[in-house]
Design an enzyme around this catalytic site. Structure first.
Site: not given
Ligand code: CAA
Length: 259
Positions: A67, A111, A114, A134
């Protein structure tokens, strides 16, 4: 509705939905949820002779990295409503009357995972990776992941996956029964389409009832055996049942009309 966060392509009876936020690794935001919900409740009706839907992510790096975390900052005061809107969309996919397959390329996290779990099947590319990160954010999966993943892999494995945030490589997701097929990078969509084409040769009303009967197995409010029984009896009244039996007896290919 104007689709901005998803791209819809329609060819040979298959709708290909591409999650289209590559700069945010296709993170699922409110607008994307609204557009997916619209497609699975209204938009599909414009597509003549639809056989099924494939969902994938734009680019090779991610199916969807969760998400949209940045949007989360603003929803704490209306968290339940926010999630309920998401649940409606995920349920619309799960209950869709045609097969829906997630073609997973790269990260399917939180998400994003999911979303893939709400689909009826999953085909994963070699570079696919599943995880629930999460708890790193002080949250739990909120779009049905605690339920759907437990249904697929069992309680102990689901607990470990969600508590550790371990990243499952593509091969492991197939071993665990989360994903149906493992494909080389770039071939997950083609494999998903191949499965839908095969299903498209079968009786459409029977396919619809397979989806509802299997779903009933996981619905605490439904008696799955009753759902199966009712569906079977209903199907026996259809023209397609007559056609299927006639085709068998006459040793020819059935021509189903969904009647
Ligand atoms: N939401 C918003 N933006 C996201 C994102 C997310 N879930 N995942 C990645 N992005 C964005 C980053 O902020 C980044 O944007 P900027 O260039 O503007 O900074 C861009 O995508 C590229 O990401 P990274 O630079 O982080 O890329 P990476 O290769 O270094 O890492 C990754 C990749 C490991 C997937 C890392 O991006 C990451 O850990 N993302 C978050 C994953 C996460 O925690 N997801 C769970 C969300 S909570 C949820 O989903 C709850 C639910 O069930 C309802």
């Amino acid at each position: 509705m104007d689709y901005q966060e998803i791209i819809l392509d329609y060819d040979a009876g298959i709708a290909l939905i591409t999650l289209n936020r590559p700069k945010a690794l296709n993170a699922v935001n409110v607008a994307m949820i609204a557009q997916l919900h619209h497609f699975f409740t209204e938009g599909y009706k414009d597509l003549k002779d639809l056989k099924g839907v494939v969902i994938t992510g734009s680019g090779e790096k991610a199916f969807a990295a969760g998400a949209d975390i940045k949007e989360f900052m603003n929803v704490a005061s209306s968290a339940k409503e926010f999630l309920k809107t998401g649940h409606k969309m995920f349920n619309a996919i799960e209950r869709f009357h045609k097969p829906v397959i997630a073609a997973i390329n790269g990260f399917a996290l939180g998400g994003g995972c999911e979303l893939a779990l709400a689909c009826h099947m999953r085909v994963i590319a070699d570079n696919g990776k599943l995880s629930f990160p999460e708890v790193n954010l002080g949250l739990i999966p909120g779009y049905g992941g605690t339920q759907r993943m437990s249904q697929l892999i069992g309680k102990a494995r689901a607990m470990e996956l969600m508590m550790t945030t371990d990243m499952l490589p593509a091969t492991r997701t197939v071993e665990l029964g989360i994903c149906n097929h493992l494909m080389p990078v770039g071939e997950a969509v083609a494999k998903s389409k191949e499965i839908i084409q095969k299903i498209g040769t079968k009786a459409p009303l029977a396919i619809k009832h397979i989806i509802s009967a299997v779903n009933a197995c996981f619905d605490h409010n439904a008696d799955g055996y009753e759902v199966e029984l009712d569906a079977f009896a209903e199907l026996m009244q259809t023209k397609d049942f007559q056609e299927g039996v006639s085709a068998f007896v006459e040793k020819r290919k059935a021509n189903f009309t969904a009647e």
